[in-house]
Design a protein around this motif. Structure first.
Motif, PDB file in Angstrom:
ATOM      1  N   GLY A  81       0.816  -1.219   0.000  1.00 15.24           N
ATOM      2  CA  GLY A  81       0.000   0.000   0.000  1.00 15.24           C
ATOM      3  C   GLY A  81       0.847   1.266   0.000  1.00 15.24           C
ATOM      4  O   GLY A  81       0.538   2.235  -0.699  1.00 15.24           O
ATOM      5  N   LEU A  82       1.940   1.246   0.772  1.00  8.19           N
ATOM      6  CA  LEU A  82       2.827   2.408   0.806  1.00  8.19           C
ATOM      7  C   LEU A  82       3.512   2.615  -0.543  1.00  8.19           C
ATOM      8  O   LEU A  82       3.650   3.753  -1.009  1.00  8.19           O
ATOM      9  CB  LEU A  82       3.878   2.231   1.912  1.00  8.19           C
ATOM     10  CG  LEU A  82       3.355   2.214   3.345  1.00  8.19           C
ATOM     11  CD1 LEU A  82       4.503   1.953   4.324  1.00  8.19           C
ATOM     12  CD2 LEU A  82       2.672   3.535   3.686  1.00  8.19           C
ATOM     13  N   MET A  85       0.929   4.073  -2.991  1.00  8.28           N
ATOM     14  CA  MET A  85       0.697   5.488  -2.736  1.00  8.28           C
ATOM     15  C   MET A  85       1.888   6.330  -3.178  1.00  8.28           C
ATOM     16  O   MET A  85       1.725   7.419  -3.746  1.00  8.28           O
ATOM     17  CB  MET A  85       0.420   5.719  -1.243  1.00  8.28           C
ATOM     18  CG  MET A  85       0.065   7.165  -0.908  1.00  8.28           C
ATOM     19  SD  MET A  85      -0.289   7.401   0.840  1.00  8.28           S
ATOM     20  CE  MET A  85       1.325   7.108   1.553  1.00  8.28           C
ATOM     21  N   VAL A  89       0.780   8.410  -6.346  1.00  7.52           N
ATOM     22  CA  VAL A  89       0.306   9.670  -5.773  1.00  7.52           C
ATOM     23  C   VAL A  89       1.470  10.632  -5.540  1.00  7.52           C
ATOM     24  O   VAL A  89       1.510  11.724  -6.108  1.00  7.52           O
ATOM     25  CB  VAL A  89      -0.464   9.429  -4.455  1.00  7.52           C
ATOM     26  CG1 VAL A  89      -0.923  10.760  -3.859  1.00  7.52           C
ATOM     27  CG2 VAL A  89      -1.677   8.529  -4.704  1.00  7.52           C
TER      28      VAL A  89
END
Length: 528
Positions: A81-82, A85, A89
């Motif tokens: 997930g990190l 992101m 992002v």
């Protein structure tokens, strides 16, 4: 004598682990991932993509450590997930902000080293031009050059056309070899291979192919100076130096001062600091349309949320009305705009609002004698966009309100009926307050979505009608996101990615500030 028998539990046999859970398989898989990433990193480094090489090394190394170490066991669930992101992002955000501080554009896409290499590859014709003939066939060729001034014919030794650089020593032709002349079709088919040939003349000069029928003496147009930055034009003798303020090679005079209108393409990317942001704030040709477009963007997003909420809530109350018959049919018909893909609906509305042949104008002209100019009048164009966007957005609000209406207790309406309240009073004093609070986060998300509703503007009006007197392409119906797109890809003076990135950074800050204000306002309303 009594014997005691000891009851012992038989040892448990180790259960067979699945092969994909074994330590050997895990280590082999991690090793394979490490080898593949190592290969990619070496390739990136060889291509001078140092940033991507370091980023790949960091992510791959961290991932391999987390999945190989027992101490970091819990982080392996957070790591994907990190990484997602960071890649999708944060990395684009930082790249956009970084580009905003450069002059990156259609004419400044290359690095300094690459731009210098492209310029040094340029050549010019520096000597005689000789007609050539390709003799032979079946892979055994000879090059024949004809000097019209001296009436001398030169011939090379046999060679093969294999797309490899070759040097051919030309000697005077003494006798007819009887080789056949290759037609123009063969020369055209082997043009790339012929371009690799260098004809070495008896006097030591070199000629290369310059056209389908000629070989010419060609020399480099520019020579790199001792400082590894300056370039000397071998034809004119002019000296060019890199102008790091503009990102171009530019000619200099004997005093070392820049000569106007001598910029050499291609340009290269340089850091220009806050210049792009200052252009937005100081350049009237950018400042005025930016302010107008920002105000219209906020109004568009706010009015869209207000109108879609109003229409959706009213329709939700109507289809939930108990005396209404055929509720299922009405719900189906009202949800249909949400089921049809948005771009199809937009293109259909574009045809309906056509000023000359659209059904809407035909109907208005027959009934009222009106023929609105939907695509040329700024106010009508904005009204058209709001109408289409409300049509596309109200089903979503209606579905949300239909679900929330089910959660309102009927006791409240029964108590209000005993007090003699009208349906309108019930709506504003019971229904609306109970729906607004749970809808507030969704309304904020809807506002942010419409703040960047690029597809609607691009397909319906393409930002038009255009504003006059601006130094960048801007339209009266442009949102900030479409305005940024037009600067980046439709600029008349070159695609200005640096300025577009600066405006995109400002959009990010503005949307972030508006989101924080909306969240604070919604928090206060919930607490009250």
């Amino acid at each position: 004598m009594q014997l005691s028998v000891a009851h012992t539990t038989p040892p448990r046999l180790p259960q067979n682990k699945k092969w994909w859970r074994s330590a050997m398989f895990t280590r082999s898989l991690l090793g394979l991932v490490a080898v593949l990433n190592g290969y990619l990193i070496v390739q990136m480094y060889a291509q001078r993509e140092y940033l991507f090489a370091m980023l790949t090394l960091l992510l791959a190394g961290t991932g391999i450590y987390l999945f190989a170490s027992r101490k970091a066991y819990s982080w392996r669930y957070v790591y994907p997930g990190l990484v997602g992101m960071g890649l999708f992002v944060l990395f684009p955000l930082f790249c956009t902000i970084g580009i905003a501080f450069t002059n990156y554009s259609a004419v400044h896409q290359l690095s300094f080293e690459r731009a210098q290499s492209v310029i040094l590859d340029r050549q010019f014709q520096s000597g005689n031009t000789l007609n050539f003939t390709l003799l032979g066939s079946d892979g055994h060729w000879q090059l024949q050059l004809q000097d019209s001034e001296t009436n001398q014919t030169l011939l090379s030794a046999p060679f093969a056309l294999d797309n490899q650089p070759q040097r051919l020593n030309m000697v005077p032709k003494t006798a007819d070899t009887g080789a056949t002349k290759a037609p123009l079709k063969v020369i055209t088919q082997n043009r790339q291979a012929l371009g690799q040939l260098t004809a070495v003349m008896p006097d030591g000069s070199e000629l290369v192919m310059s056209s389908l029928r000629q070989f010419s003496a060609i020399k480099p147009l520019y020579t790199l100076q001792e400082d590894d930055r300056g370039l000397r034009n071998n034809q004119t003798g002019e000296l060019y130096q890199p102008n790091d303020e503009m990102g171009f090679y530019q000619a200099v005079d004997a005093k070392g001062e820049w000569i106007a209108d001598t910029r050499m393409s291609p340009g290269y990317t340089v850091t220009i600091g806050w210049d792009n942001f200052l252009r937005v704030l100081q350049d009237k040709g950018i400042q005025q349309p930016f302010i107008k477009i920002f105000i219209w963007t906020v109004l568009f997003a706010g009015l869209t949320v207000m109108f879609t909420l109003a229409v959706g809530m009213v329709l939700a109350c109507l289809v939930q009305w108990q005396p209404l018959k055929g509720k299922a049919m009405y719900r189906l018909l009202l949800i249909l705009p949400y089921a049809v893909p948005g771009f199809i609906s937009i293109l259909i509305f574009k045809g309906l609002f056509n000023q000359s042949f659209g059904e809407i104008n035909m109907l208005l002209e027959q009934m009222f004698g009106l023929k609105p100019e939907w695509f040329t009048n700024p106010m009508l164009a904005k009204a058209m966009i709001l109408i289409v966007n409300v049509w596309l957005g109200y089903p979503y609000m209606m579905i949300l309100c239909m679900g929330l209406l089910k959660a309102i207790p009927d006791d409240l309406y029964e108590a209000s009926a005993l007090d003699g309240a009208t349906p309108l009073q019930n709506f504003f004093r019971i229904t609306l307050p109970l729906l607004i609070k749970p809808l507030t986060p969704l309304l904020i998300a809807c506002f942010a979505f419409n703040f960047n509703n690029f597809v609607l503007i691009q397909l319906l009006t393409n930002g038009g009608p255009n504003m006059l007197g601006t130094s960048t392409p801007a339209g009266n119906t442009d949102l900030l996101v479409s305005y940024t797109y037009r600067i980046a890809f439709e600029g008349s003076g070159g695609q200005d990615f640096g300025l577009a990135a600066a405006i995109a950074t400002l959009i990010f800050l503005l949307v972030g500030a508006l989101a924080i204000l909306n969240l604070k306002a919604s928090k206060l309303s919930v607490e009250q």
